[in-house]
Design a protein around this motif. Structure first.
Motif, mmCIF file in Angstrom:
data_model
loop_
_atom_site.group_PDB
_atom_site.id
_atom_site.type_symbol
_atom_site.label_atom_id
_atom_site.label_comp_id
_atom_site.label_asym_id
_atom_site.label_seq_id
_atom_site.Cartn_x
_atom_site.Cartn_y
_atom_site.Cartn_z
ATOM 1 N N ASP A 75 0.829 -1.202 0.000
ATOM 2 C CA ASP A 75 0.000 0.000 0.000
ATOM 3 C C ASP A 75 0.865 1.255 0.000
ATOM 4 O OD1 ASP A 75 -2.637 1.455 0.615
ATOM 5 O OD2 ASP A 75 -1.351 2.053 2.294
ATOM 6 N N GLU A 76 0.436 2.262 -0.706
ATOM 7 C CA GLU A 76 1.208 3.486 -0.877
ATOM 8 C C GLU A 76 1.537 4.161 0.450
ATOM 9 O OE1 GLU A 76 0.146 7.822 -2.657
ATOM 10 O OE2 GLU A 76 -0.184 6.139 -4.020
ATOM 11 N N GLU A 77 0.578 4.220 1.376
ATOM 12 C CA GLU A 77 0.817 4.876 2.661
ATOM 13 C C GLU A 77 1.799 4.089 3.513
ATOM 14 O OE1 GLU A 77 -0.495 8.004 4.014
ATOM 15 O OE2 GLU A 77 -0.455 8.077 1.818
ATOM 16 N N THR A 78 1.704 2.770 3.479
ATOM 17 C CA THR A 78 2.656 1.948 4.232
ATOM 18 C C THR A 78 4.066 2.168 3.709
ATOM 19 O OG1 THR A 78 0.934 0.270 4.572
ATOM 20 C CG2 THR A 78 3.220 -0.393 4.970
ATOM 21 N N VAL A 79 4.232 2.149 2.392
ATOM 22 C CA VAL A 79 5.548 2.374 1.793
ATOM 23 C C VAL A 79 6.074 3.753 2.160
ATOM 24 C CG1 VAL A 79 6.811 2.595 -0.378
ATOM 25 C CG2 VAL A 79 5.122 0.762 -0.083
ATOM 26 N N ARG A 80 5.187 4.743 2.156
ATOM 27 C CA ARG A 80 5.615 6.116 2.425
ATOM 28 C C ARG A 80 6.163 6.285 3.834
ATOM 29 N NH1 ARG A 80 1.683 11.493 2.525
ATOM 30 N NH2 ARG A 80 3.360 13.022 2.915
ATOM 31 N N TRP A 81 5.513 5.652 4.832
ATOM 32 C CA TRP A 81 5.831 5.970 6.221
ATOM 33 C C TRP A 81 6.630 4.896 6.953
ATOM 34 C CZ3 TRP A 81 5.547 10.808 6.825
ATOM 35 C CH2 TRP A 81 4.510 11.573 6.281
ATOM 36 N N THR A 82 6.848 3.758 6.363
ATOM 37 C CA THR A 82 7.610 2.701 7.029
ATOM 38 C C THR A 82 8.844 2.357 6.215
ATOM 39 O OG1 THR A 82 6.606 0.752 5.970
ATOM 40 C CG2 THR A 82 5.396 1.748 7.813
ATOM 41 N N THR A 83 9.624 1.428 6.736
ATOM 42 C CA THR A 83 10.856 1.009 6.063
ATOM 43 C C THR A 83 10.719 -0.365 5.422
ATOM 44 O OG1 THR A 83 11.704 0.122 8.146
ATOM 45 C CG2 THR A 83 12.299 2.391 7.609
ATOM 46 N N VAL A 84 9.486 -0.794 5.138
ATOM 47 C CA VAL A 84 9.316 -2.096 4.491
ATOM 48 C C VAL A 84 9.990 -2.073 3.117
ATOM 49 C CG1 VAL A 84 7.158 -2.562 5.696
ATOM 50 C CG2 VAL A 84 7.098 -1.472 3.447
ATOM 51 N N PRO A 85 10.483 -3.224 2.659
ATOM 52 C CA PRO A 85 11.095 -3.262 1.322
ATOM 53 C C PRO A 85 10.120 -2.768 0.256
ATOM 54 C CG PRO A 85 11.506 -5.310 2.508
ATOM 55 C CD PRO A 85 10.517 -4.543 3.319
ATOM 56 N N HIS A 86 10.679 -2.170 -0.767
ATOM 57 C CA HIS A 86 9.843 -1.686 -1.870
ATOM 58 C C HIS A 86 10.563 -1.971 -3.190
ATOM 59 C CE1 HIS A 86 6.922 0.632 -4.050
ATOM 60 N NE2 HIS A 86 7.834 1.453 -4.536
ATOM 61 N N PRO A 87 9.955 -2.672 -4.108
ATOM 62 C CA PRO A 87 8.614 -3.275 -4.038
ATOM 63 C C PRO A 87 8.570 -4.467 -3.081
ATOM 64 C CG PRO A 87 9.704 -3.948 -6.045
ATOM 65 C CD PRO A 87 10.612 -2.932 -5.408
ATOM 66 N N TYR A 88 7.424 -4.670 -2.466
ATOM 67 C CA TYR A 88 7.237 -5.720 -1.470
ATOM 68 C C TYR A 88 6.629 -6.943 -2.137
ATOM 69 C CZ TYR A 88 6.590 -7.528 3.280
ATOM 70 O OH TYR A 88 6.683 -8.260 4.443
ATOM 71 N N ARG A 89 7.269 -8.090 -1.913
ATOM 72 C CA ARG A 89 6.835 -9.332 -2.544
ATOM 73 C C ARG A 89 6.479 -10.377 -1.480
ATOM 74 N NH1 ARG A 89 11.257 -7.516 -5.556
ATOM 75 N NH2 ARG A 89 12.669 -8.801 -4.323
ATOM 76 N N PRO A 90 5.758 -11.434 -1.849
ATOM 77 C CA PRO A 90 5.363 -12.448 -0.866
ATOM 78 C C PRO A 90 6.546 -13.038 -0.099
ATOM 79 C CG PRO A 90 4.094 -12.738 -2.862
ATOM 80 C CD PRO A 90 5.114 -11.673 -3.167
ATOM 81 N N GLU A 91 7.699 -13.177 -0.770
ATOM 82 C CA GLU A 91 8.846 -13.746 -0.072
ATOM 83 C C GLU A 91 9.351 -12.843 1.054
ATOM 84 O OE1 GLU A 91 10.419 -12.579 -4.264
ATOM 85 O OE2 GLU A 91 8.576 -13.392 -3.364
ATOM 86 N N HIS A 92 9.084 -11.535 0.951
ATOM 87 C CA HIS A 92 9.440 -10.639 2.047
ATOM 88 C C HIS A 92 8.599 -10.952 3.284
ATOM 89 C CE1 HIS A 92 10.928 -7.773 -1.255
ATOM 90 N NE2 HIS A 92 11.988 -8.176 -0.583
ATOM 91 N N ALA A 93 7.315 -11.197 3.099
ATOM 92 C CA ALA A 93 6.443 -11.544 4.224
ATOM 93 C C ALA A 93 6.857 -12.880 4.839
ATOM 94 C CB ALA A 93 4.993 -11.597 3.766
ATOM 95 N N GLU A 94 7.202 -13.832 3.992
ATOM 96 C CA GLU A 94 7.662 -15.128 4.503
ATOM 97 C C GLU A 94 8.931 -14.970 5.322
ATOM 98 O OE1 GLU A 94 8.091 -17.347 0.933
ATOM 99 O OE2 GLU A 94 5.927 -17.422 0.521
ATOM 100 N N GLY A 95 9.865 -14.163 4.820
ATOM 101 C CA GLY A 95 11.104 -13.922 5.548
ATOM 102 C C GLY A 95 10.881 -13.167 6.847
#
Length: 385
Positions: free
Chosen positions: A236-256
């Motif tokens: 989500d655009e707001e999550t990417v804007r305000w957090t440090t999650v990887p971008h682009p975020y892929r399913p393997e990021h959630a698994e990791g």
């Protein structure tokens, strides 16, 4: 070394006998003993017989170990195993190892036995140090070590990780001056807080409850079924804007994230990372409580809300429940919140939960390749009353 008997604090520690094999075999069918120790799996009667005869006798004869059967001093009932392994006379050091039979748990047997073995090792063998090791996540063993007086000093990679276990272990040490007298409590200090938390993180992650309007929320362990929703939230655009999650975020990021961050943090006792679920057990948010290594009475919170769950008051309610648990169960004295300046949604959630915004840290965070200012706030136990 000549085998000896030790009587202390209601326990008889004696060399193993062939007649103990049946009880050792029964004890070692326990899933926790098989999970956390190095006993063979499956554990067969011949393994028990070899342990109480050949293996234990060889350790005594070759001066490499001192394995004891731990029994009730009055009845003779077998309660546990405790002793020295890896005796190093050149360093005047040895490692202590133990397990408690399932029928004897909850009575402080392992703590009393470990203290008795340590006292004998220091007084009779003139050892200068005992060490303790356990796979990270084995909080029951950690709790025994702390209550026996050991200082847990760090981590090391295990030479022989258990199948399906973590590759890292905790390591601690005990010196003669650390050892309490029989029956005495461990002196107050950092180990007391560590022991309290070992008892918490040694259990499955709890389920906490909160209410937002007419909706009952459950704060529970993150599960595989949540990862698709986590992935969508992190895209989500707001999550990417305000957090440090990887971008682009892929399913393997959630698994990791689940595999390499969430579960190891609970195993180590360094953080509690919860999924917030609605009445239908659907993921609506993530909420993390991370203990500061340098200030163990302080933790900070991090959170994000799924786009479809925003504006419903879920985060303030969940924050209150999580922080109350942190204060009462983990013994925290302060919880901190930080957010990039301009993240008014995060600020509103924190303030509704009772946080006081205390100021701005200029260049307080590295975000998407540049330093940015952050708001910082704090919550104390009395703020929730």
């Amino acid at each position: 070394m000549e085998p000896v008997e030790i009587v202390e604090d209601g326990l008889l520690l004696r060399p193993w006998r062939a007649a103990d094999a049946a009880e050792v075999h029964r004890a070692c069918q326990d899933p926790d003993i098989q999970r956390w120790t190095t006993v063979p799996r499956p554990y067969l009667p011949e393994h028990a017989l070899a342990f109480v005869t050949t293996i234990s006798a060889t350790a005594w004869a070759q001066d490499t170990g001192a394995p004891f059967a731990v029994c009730d001093a009055d009845t003779g009932e077998l309660l546990a195993s405790c002793g020295l392994v890896s005796v190093d006379r050149a360093l005047d050091s040895a490692e202590v190892g133990y397990w408690t039979a399932p029928w004897a748990r909850g009575r402080g047997v392992a703590v009393r036995a470990t203290r008795a073995v340590a006292r004998w090792a220091f007084d009779a063998l003139k050892l200068r140090r005992l060490t303790w090791q356990a796979e990270i996540g084995n909080h029951a063993s950690r709790l025994v070590a702390l209550r026996a007086g050991f200082r847990v000093e760090g981590e090391l990679r295990l030479a022989h990780p258990a199948d399906g276990g973590r590759p890292e272990g905790w390591i601690g040490s005990l010196l003669p001056t650390d050892l309490a007298a029989p029956g005495d409590p461990v002196p107050f200090g950092p180990a007391t807080l560590q022991a309290r938390r070992a008892a918490v993180f040694g259990r499955p992650q709890p389920v906490l409850f909160a209410t937002a309007g007419d909706t009952e929320l459950r704060l529970r362990a993150l599960e595989e079924k949540d990862l698709a929703a986590v992935t969508r939230t992190c895209q989500d655009e707001e999550t990417v804007r305000w957090t440090t999650v990887p971008h682009p975020y892929r399913p393997e990021h959630a698994e990791g994230y689940l595999r390499d961050l969430v579960r190891p943090a609970w195993a180590r006792g360094t953080a509690a990372m919860f999924a917030v679920a609605d009445a239908d057990d659907h993921y609506v948010a993530s909420l993390d409580l991370r203990i500061f290594a340098a200030a163990p009475l302080v933790a900070d919170v991090g959170f994000m809300t799924a786009p479809y769950a925003r504006g419903r008051g879920y985060l303030p309610a969940a924050l209150i429940a999580l922080c109350a648990w942190g204060f009462t169960t983990l013994g925290l004295a302060r919880v901190e919140w930080r957010a990039n300046v301009g993240n008014t949604a995060s600020r509103r959630a924190a303030e509704k939960a009772g946080f006081t915004v205390e100021g701005t840290l200029r260049g307080g965070i590295q975000h998407r390749g540049e330093r940015q200012d952050v708001w910082v706030g704090g919550l104390l136990p009395q703020d929730l009353r």
